[in-house]
Design an enzyme around this catalytic site. Structure first.
Site, PDB file in Angstrom:
ATOM      1  N   SER A 131      39.356  60.562  29.359  1.00 17.48           N
ATOM      2  CA  SER A 131      40.052  61.888  29.971  1.00 17.48           C
ATOM      3  C   SER A 131      39.985  62.744  28.378  1.00 17.48           C
ATOM      4  O   SER A 131      39.741  62.805  27.343  1.00 17.48           O
ATOM      5  CB  SER A 131      40.586  61.718  31.031  1.00 17.48           C
ATOM      6  N   ASP A 265      32.197  66.856  37.859  1.00 19.56           N
ATOM      7  CA  ASP A 265      33.938  66.343  36.866  1.00 19.56           C
ATOM      8  C   ASP A 265      34.570  67.408  37.184  1.00 19.56           C
ATOM      9  O   ASP A 265      34.685  68.403  36.270  1.00 19.56           O
ATOM     10  CB  ASP A 265      33.800  65.901  35.695  1.00 19.56           C
ATOM     11  N   HIS A 294      35.081  60.767  38.166  1.00 26.35           N
ATOM     12  CA  HIS A 294      37.163  61.375  36.432  1.00 26.35           C
ATOM     13  C   HIS A 294      37.128  59.821  36.472  1.00 26.35           C
ATOM     14  O   HIS A 294      37.201  59.682  35.539  1.00 26.35           O
ATOM     15  CB  HIS A 294      37.040  62.409  37.087  1.00 26.35           C
TER      16      HIS A 294
END
Length: 318
Positions: A131, A265, A294
């Protein structure tokens, strides 16, 4: 006897230290100190919240699948861990404030400072970002081009237009305009005993069919109040500062980068995958075919780790 050795190798070591003036948790599988025999280090750069305990199963799988050859470390974001009783959240308040250590730029400098102090320059790095950790890795490459990076694996990368994503549109007002209001429920939760926090978290996670139980305790830690506040502060900056994709840094390091995008996502729409693939047709960009979320560490840390190993196994052969 062999099983006992294997079990011992699978046990990580946790250390709390000050880095850039803020408390930092380091989770290590393999050697806690690097020496000349360690040619490669896997270093995990977390998402937000950046508690290293979330990555325990992921790291253990990488470590064991490579036959315990390479140390696998994870460094928390500054202030995203509960300090032990002997430590404060901040070692030097003036230094931490000057460097805005809890902000996104400060967190990037925090990772570079960690490498300078704890990792020999000759050690080859396999960086694994998750991320916002992917954005941090690109910035590390930009700020210190001499880093000896063998590969950088970008998992569910939030490296551009975060506020324009479906999740970003929901969270931007919360993190940027209403952050102090959001502190109140977190503060109230922090007053609960840990046993009750644990029960609440298990209730929240009850809809996840194959929940990795090792993520429960790190989540309890985030309800300490200060950790959640630091994570929200960083998140607000992400919405404001993660804007255009850094094509120059990607171009300069294209051969070292592997990107893995989620098919569903909400922090990184599939369109972003198609856009970057079109702009860099010779890059290594992959779209998830397995339905992984995610926050993959919640239930598929082992599966994602095995994929990462297969992607980079050839680069580690000597």
């Amino acid at each position: 006897m062999e099983n006992m050795v294997t079990d011992r190798r699978d046990e990580p070591q946790t250390e709390f230290l000050y880095c850039s003036g803020a408390v930092t948790e380091v989770l290590r599988f393999g050697s806690p100190q690097l020496h000349s025999g360690h040619k490669v280090l896997f270093l995990i750069i977390p998402g937000n919240p950046g508690a290293v305990g979330f990555y325990r199963t992921f790291m253990q799988t990488i470590h064991s699948t490579f036959g315990y050859q390479h140390p696998v470390w994870a460094v928390s974001h500054a202030g995203h861990c509960v300090p032990p009783d002997s430590m404060d959240m901040i070692e030097d308040p003036s230094s931490a404030a000057e460097g805005d250590v809890f902000g996104i730029s400060g967190q990037i400098e925090h990772k570079l400072a960690f490498l300078r102090k704890h990792v020999p320059r000759e050690t080859s790095l396999v960086l694994v970002g998750h991320s916002i950790g992917c954005y941090i890795i690109l910035e590390m490459m930009k700020r210190d081009p001499e880093l000896k990076i063998l590969k950088a694996v970008m998992l569910f990368p939030t490296i551009e237009r975060m506020a324009q994503t479906p999740q970003g549109k929901v969270m931007t007002p919360v993190l940027c305009q209403m952050r102090y209001v959001a502190y109140l429920p977190v503060f109230l939760l922090s007053l609960l005993p840990d046993r009750l926090k644990t029960s609440l978290i298990k209730l929240v996670f009850s809809g996840i069919k194959c929940l990795d139980q090792t993520v429960v305790q790190p989540t309890v830690g985030l309800l300490s109040g200060d950790c959640a506040a630091n994570a929200m502060y960083m998140g607000g900056q992400e919405m404001r500062k993660v804007l255009e994709r850094d094509n120059i840094t990607i171009k300069n390091n294209l051969g070292k980068l592997i990107f893995y995008y989620g098919a569903t996502d909400h922090w990184c729409p599939v369109q972003y995958f198609h856009d970057i693939k079109q702009d860099f047709p010779h890059g290594d960009f992959r779209l998830c075919e397995n339905g992984f979320r995610h926050a993959f560490v919640l239930d598929t840390g082992r599966e994602v780790a095995k994929m990462v190993v297969e992607w980079i196994r050839g680069d580690l052969r000597t």
